[in-house]
Design a protein around this motif. Structure first.
Motif, PDB file in Angstrom:
ATOM      1  N   GLY A 148       0.589  -0.876  -0.068  1.00  0.00           N
ATOM      2  CA  GLY A 148      -0.036   0.429  -0.130  1.00  0.00           C
ATOM      3  C   GLY A 148       0.127   1.610   0.065  1.00  0.00           C
ATOM      4  N   TRP A 149       1.971   1.206   0.757  1.00  0.00           N
ATOM      5  CA  TRP A 149       2.738   2.561   1.236  1.00  0.00           C
ATOM      6  C   TRP A 149       3.622   2.052   0.665  1.00  0.00           C
ATOM      7  N   GLY A 150       4.474   3.350   0.391  1.00  0.00           N
ATOM      8  CA  GLY A 150       5.723   2.909   0.165  1.00  0.00           C
ATOM      9  C   GLY A 150       7.061   2.680   1.174  1.00  0.00           C
ATOM     10  N   ILE A 151       7.093   3.279   2.368  1.00  0.00           N
ATOM     11  CA  ILE A 151       8.280   2.728   3.304  1.00  0.00           C
ATOM     12  C   ILE A 151       8.011   2.988   4.556  1.00  0.00           C
ATOM     13  N   ILE A 152       6.611   3.882   5.108  1.00  0.00           N
ATOM     14  CA  ILE A 152       5.730   3.456   6.129  1.00  0.00           C
ATOM     15  C   ILE A 152       4.417   4.191   6.138  1.00  0.00           C
ATOM     16  N   GLY A 153       3.399   3.059   7.043  1.00  0.00           N
ATOM     17  CA  GLY A 153       1.725   3.606   6.320  1.00  0.00           C
ATOM     18  C   GLY A 153       1.543   3.903   7.994  1.00  0.00           C
ATOM     19  N   GLY A 154       0.073   4.585   8.252  1.00  0.00           N
ATOM     20  CA  GLY A 154      -0.439   5.256   9.140  1.00  0.00           C
ATOM     21  C   GLY A 154      -0.057   6.403   8.794  1.00  0.00           C
ATOM     22  N   GLU A 155      -1.137   7.146   9.908  1.00  0.00           N
ATOM     23  CA  GLU A 155      -1.156   8.580  10.124  1.00  0.00           C
ATOM     24  C   GLU A 155      -0.602   9.109  10.493  1.00  0.00           C
ATOM     25  N   ASP A 156       0.000   9.049  11.613  1.00  0.00           N
ATOM     26  CA  ASP A 156       0.663   9.494  12.429  1.00  0.00           C
ATOM     27  C   ASP A 156       2.335   9.771  11.742  1.00  0.00           C
ATOM     28  N   ASP A 157       2.613  11.350  11.173  1.00  0.00           N
ATOM     29  CA  ASP A 157       3.711  11.177  10.771  1.00  0.00           C
ATOM     30  C   ASP A 157       4.725  12.279  11.220  1.00  0.00           C
ATOM     31  N   LYS A 158       4.461  12.344  13.031  1.00  0.00           N
ATOM     32  CA  LYS A 158       5.643  13.366  13.795  1.00  0.00           C
ATOM     33  C   LYS A 158       6.421  11.894  14.476  1.00  0.00           C
ATOM     34  N   ASN A 159       7.829  12.974  14.475  1.00  0.00           N
ATOM     35  CA  ASN A 159       8.768  11.966  15.353  1.00  0.00           C
ATOM     36  C   ASN A 159       8.957  10.722  14.052  1.00  0.00           C
ATOM     37  N   VAL A 160       8.635  11.149  12.788  1.00  0.00           N
ATOM     38  CA  VAL A 160       9.498  10.125  12.021  1.00  0.00           C
ATOM     39  C   VAL A 160      10.518  10.913  11.315  1.00  0.00           C
ATOM     40  N   ASP A 161      11.408  10.398  10.859  1.00  0.00           N
ATOM     41  CA  ASP A 161      12.482  10.883  10.668  1.00  0.00           C
ATOM     42  C   ASP A 161      13.236  10.293   8.922  1.00  0.00           C
ATOM     43  N   CYS A 162      12.038  10.097   8.088  1.00  0.00           N
ATOM     44  CA  CYS A 162      12.743   9.578   7.034  1.00  0.00           C
ATOM     45  C   CYS A 162      13.816   9.810   6.397  1.00  0.00           C
ATOM     46  N   LEU A 163      15.329   8.395   6.261  1.00  0.00           N
ATOM     47  CA  LEU A 163      16.360   9.854   4.883  1.00  0.00           C
ATOM     48  C   LEU A 163      16.733   8.356   4.143  1.00  0.00           C
ATOM     49  N   ASN A 164      16.717   9.193   2.665  1.00  0.00           N
ATOM     50  CA  ASN A 164      17.252   7.916   1.773  1.00  0.00           C
ATOM     51  C   ASN A 164      17.326   6.883   2.004  1.00  0.00           C
TER      52      ASN A 164
END
Length: 370
Positions: free
Chosen positions: A335-351
């Protein structure tokens, strides 16, 4: 209580003495601590090179209530400076039928007051286990260890390490939760760290639950108590995970409470569950990192399923601590590429990288597409 194919209860085994144990006979008990060779031990075990539980193609059955294992039902010991817990893992070919705290090698393992680095299994052997747990209330089922718990009276000392499990095959069918291809449930209280490394899982995990259960993972199923770090490194999952009522399912780990770090791991299995499903990690709460990981397994999405992604399914607790996802790749369809869900806070996606053809693309993610 304490029923073993060879010995019921080991009070002490000389650390310099190796004992060959062979059991080809089935065993059964309606109580607890049931093992193919030993029921219960409070001492480290030194098996000889010829030790085994049944043989390839054998029809051996181990039937117990709880604390049931292919080699040993339960092991509870003060580790101290011991360099290993089990010297050489005997070969196991068995059908194991029990309710909870059940493992292909050990059902329940409690290790206390480690002062150095202790290997759980110093040398491994070929194993094929078929584990069946039909009770909806049953938990903690693992291809190697059902429930691993490390404790210490002093903070931040000692390391428990499980490595080199690469010749384990078979299947686990369970109606409850906390199910793992290597370890069902793992907890680390005060002990400096538990390290699971260089392990490969080929055990398929199937849920028969008729209502929601949590924590299915190719390497580990669940960690639900706060505590010191658990690290999973250089591990791979090739087993499939399936269950229409399973949430918190991941190719490497199912669900964690805190302080879980996954590095250089691969998932090639199909992770087919209902909610909070990730190619690497299913559900994460706080203090976690997933780095240098690669998912090529499918995480099937259909209408009605939620929080499905190639790396992490769901980040819980919006106001809590951070999740770091770094240098991760996903080519499995989901469904989603890297991370799913509605919580966008405190998520650090790099590279991080994923294909552009997914059903859901998150406009806010600063990720790169393949």
């Amino acid at each position: 209580r304490a029923v073993g194919g060879i010995i019921g209860d080991v009070d002490r085994m000389n650390s310099q003495c190796k004992i060959n144990m062979i059991n080809d006979g089935s065993l059964s008990s309606t109580q607890y601590y049931i093992g193919g060779l030993i029921g219960y031990s409070n001492s480290q075990l030194n098996f000889g090179a010829d030790s085994r539980v049944s043989y390839e193609g054998g029809s051996m059955k181990i039937t117990g209530e709880t604390y049931t294992g292919g080699v040993i039902g339960g092991l509870d010991m003060a580790v101290g400076s011991a360099s290993h817990i089990i010297d050489k893992q005997p070969a196991v070919h068995a059908n194991i039928i029990a309710r909870s705290h059940t493992g292909g090698i050990c059902g329940y393992m409690r290790l206390k007051n480690t002062t150095g680095v202790a290997e759980i299994i110093k040398e491994t052997n070929v194993c094929k286990v078929v584990i069946t747990s039909t009770s909806p209330s049953a938990t903690n089922i693992g291809g190697v260890i059902g429930y691993l718990r490390a404790e210490s009276e002093n903070d931040d000392i000692g390391q428990i390490r499980l490595s080199g499990i690469t010749q384990l095959t078979g299947s686990i069918t369970a109606a409850g939760g906390a199910v793992g291809g290597i370890i069902g449930r793992v907890e680390n209280v005060k002990n400096k760290s538990i390290l699971i490394e260089n392990c490969k899982n080929f055990v398929n995990l199937t849920s028969t639950a008729t209502s929601n259960v949590d924590g299915f993972g190719g390497i580990g199923g669940m960690r639900e108590e706060p505590g010191y770090e658990i690290r999973i490194a250089n591990c791979a999952n090739y087993g499939d995970i399936s269950g229409r009522n399973v949430s918190a399912a991941g190719g490497i780990f199912g669900q964690q409470e805190e302080n879980l770090y996954i590095d250089q791991c691969l998932n090639a299995g199909k992770i087919d569950a209902n909610s909070a499903v990730g190619g690497i990690l299913g559900r994460v709460f706080e203090h976690a990192a997933v780095e240098n990981c690669f998912n090529m397994g499918e995480v099937p999405w259909v209408s009605g399923k939620t929080l499905l992604a190639g790396i992490v399914g769901q980040k819980e607790n919006k106001s809590k601590k951070d999740l770091r996802i770094k240098n991760c790749y996903n080519v499995g369809t989901t469904g989603w590429g890297i991370i799913g869900g509605e919580d966008d806070k405190n998520v650090d996606c790099l590279n991080c990288y994923y294909p552009v053809s997914y059903t859901h693309l998150r406009a806010h993610e600063t990720l790169r597409h393949l």
